[in-house]
Design an enzyme around this catalytic site. Sequence first.
Site, PDB file in Angstrom:
ATOM      1  N   ASP A  67       0.813  -1.219   0.000  1.00 23.79           N
ATOM      2  CA  ASP A  67       0.000   0.000   0.000  1.00 23.79           C
ATOM      3  C   ASP A  67       0.845   1.267   0.000  1.00 23.79           C
ATOM      4  O   ASP A  67       2.076   1.210   0.143  1.00 23.79           O
ATOM      5  CB  ASP A  67      -0.951  -0.019   1.213  1.00 23.79           C
ATOM      6  CG  ASP A  67      -0.254  -0.430   2.508  1.00 23.79           C
ATOM      7  OD1 ASP A  67       0.985  -0.429   2.544  1.00 23.79           O
ATOM      8  OD2 ASP A  67      -0.953  -0.745   3.481  1.00 23.79           O
ATOM      9  N   ASN A 136      -7.396  -2.609  14.347  1.00 23.27           N
ATOM     10  CA  ASN A 136      -8.794  -2.862  13.966  1.00 23.27           C
ATOM     11  C   ASN A 136      -8.923  -4.062  13.027  1.00 23.27           C
ATOM     12  O   ASN A 136      -9.965  -4.267  12.418  1.00 23.27           O
ATOM     13  CB  ASN A 136      -9.413  -1.615  13.323  1.00 23.27           C
ATOM     14  CG  ASN A 136      -8.714  -1.201  12.033  1.00 23.27           C
ATOM     15  OD1 ASN A 136      -7.778  -1.865  11.593  1.00 23.27           O
ATOM     16  ND2 ASN A 136      -9.172  -0.120  11.419  1.00 23.27           N
ATOM     17  N   HIS A 138      -7.134  -4.586  10.239  1.00 22.47           N
ATOM     18  CA  HIS A 138      -6.849  -4.367   8.813  1.00 22.47           C
ATOM     19  C   HIS A 138      -5.553  -5.052   8.390  1.00 22.47           C
ATOM     20  O   HIS A 138      -4.639  -5.233   9.193  1.00 22.47           O
ATOM     21  CB  HIS A 138      -6.863  -2.875   8.432  1.00 22.47           C
ATOM     22  CG  HIS A 138      -5.685  -2.053   8.832  1.00 22.47           C
ATOM     23  ND1 HIS A 138      -5.795  -0.744   9.203  1.00 22.47           N
ATOM     24  CD2 HIS A 138      -4.363  -2.323   8.889  1.00 22.47           C
ATOM     25  CE1 HIS A 138      -4.599  -0.243   9.472  1.00 22.47           C
ATOM     26  NE2 HIS A 138      -3.715  -1.187   9.292  1.00 22.47           N
ATOM     27  N   GLU A 143      -9.548  -1.641   5.458  1.00 19.53           N
ATOM     28  CA  GLU A 143     -10.205  -1.328   6.723  1.00 19.53           C
ATOM     29  C   GLU A 143     -11.462  -2.196   6.898  1.00 19.53           C
ATOM     30  O   GLU A 143     -11.932  -2.816   5.943  1.00 19.53           O
ATOM     31  CB  GLU A 143     -10.594   0.157   6.733  1.00 19.53           C
ATOM     32  CG  GLU A 143      -9.410   1.123   6.579  1.00 19.53           C
ATOM     33  CD  GLU A 143      -8.521   1.214   7.833  1.00 19.53           C
ATOM     34  OE1 GLU A 143      -8.458   0.260   8.613  1.00 19.53           O
ATOM     35  OE2 GLU A 143      -7.871   2.271   7.991  1.00 19.53           O
TER      36      GLU A 143
HETATM   37  C1  GLP Z   1      -0.222   0.168   8.757  1.00 18.79           C
HETATM   38  C2  GLP Z   1       0.001  -0.609   7.436  1.00 18.79           C
HETATM   39  C3  GLP Z   1      -0.207  -2.081   7.624  1.00 18.79           C
HETATM   40  C4  GLP Z   1       0.399  -2.494   8.951  1.00 18.79           C
HETATM   41  C5  GLP Z   1      -0.389  -1.892  10.085  1.00 18.79           C
HETATM   42  C6  GLP Z   1       0.200  -2.134  11.453  1.00 18.79           C
HETATM   43  O1  GLP Z   1      -1.127   1.194   8.695  1.00 18.79           O
HETATM   44  N1  GLP Z   1      -0.753  -0.148   6.307  1.00 18.79           N
HETATM   45  O2  GLP Z   1       0.368  -2.790   6.529  1.00 18.79           O
HETATM   46  O3  GLP Z   1       0.381  -3.883   9.084  1.00 18.79           O
HETATM   47  O4  GLP Z   1      -0.696  -0.552   9.860  1.00 18.79           O
HETATM   48  O5  GLP Z   1       1.319  -1.344  11.703  1.00 18.79           O
HETATM   49  P1  GLP Z   1       2.385  -1.678  12.813  1.00 18.79           P
HETATM   50  O6  GLP Z   1       3.090  -2.902  12.353  1.00 18.79           O
HETATM   51  O7  GLP Z   1       3.301  -0.496  12.874  1.00 18.79           O
HETATM   52  O8  GLP Z   1       1.642  -1.901  14.075  1.00 18.79           O
END
Ligand code: GLP
Length: 261
Positions: A67, A136, A138, A143
């Site tokens: 993304d 959440n 995702h 989302e």
């Molecule tokens: C982000 C990314 C995800 C990621 C998630 C968790 O927003 N788009 O790919 O897995 O949130 O992030 P983190 O690993 O820093 O907790």
Amino acid sequence: MEVIICPDADEVGRVAAAKVARVCADEERPVLGLATGSSPLAIYAHLAAKVEAGELDLSAVDAFALDEYVGLDRNHPESYASVIARTVTEPLRMDPARVHVPDGAAEDIEAAAEAYERAISEAGGVSVQILGIGTNGHIGFNEPTSSFSSRTRIKTLAERTRLDNQRFFSSLEEVPTHCLTQGLGTIMDARHVLLVAQGAAKADAVAATVEGPVSAVCPASILQHHRRATVVLDEAAASGLRLRGYYQHVYAHKPGWQRFA
Ligand code: GLP
């Protein structure tokens, strides 16, 4: 779904990196699916150590990130293009021309999304998709209530996600409101999916993903339908799982020929 519970976050990285290396060794032309966020950083550190030691060569491997923010300059230090270059392409000595990130700055965002899908399939599809998970539920930036068959497209970020990601920016206003993300259908096309989570803040999302009903309210729960899904957790992220003891029993008795770490 294979659930592996590790004593600490570094071991999560070591085990998950071993899985990535195994898939790369098993495929003639491996294609990596990359994730941003803090969760996969330990994987990249362990993979970089393998590259350094001459055990792994990713210089001719194609890779696709999940993304990108929309409306953020590609050169902004927190654009996913910059983050992937800094945390993956450089330390893993990959070819920057082979490491792809969706073009969130494209004028025609729908055309950019279609071009991204095309590029993934022209590369032969993703061998192993690395995934973190949002609080959440995702994956990528899909989302809650994202369609299970969605492809790469523009999405509006949930306020919770913006708040979670505020730590990378100087204020909440600076966090983009939109993103371009591979869809759940795109992610499910990967030949292996590998989700990592560390820390108690992820425990509810992990429990809903692994043991909850398959529901678009927790987008990651679709991974229950994947043929080869591996979930690697530390104790804190696994703390909400009812069948913890069972997963540990299964892993302890995993046949030697199936082990990758
Ligand atoms: C982000 C990314 C995800 C990621 C998630 C968790 O927003 N788009 O790919 O897995 O949130 O992030 P983190 O690993 O820093 O907790």
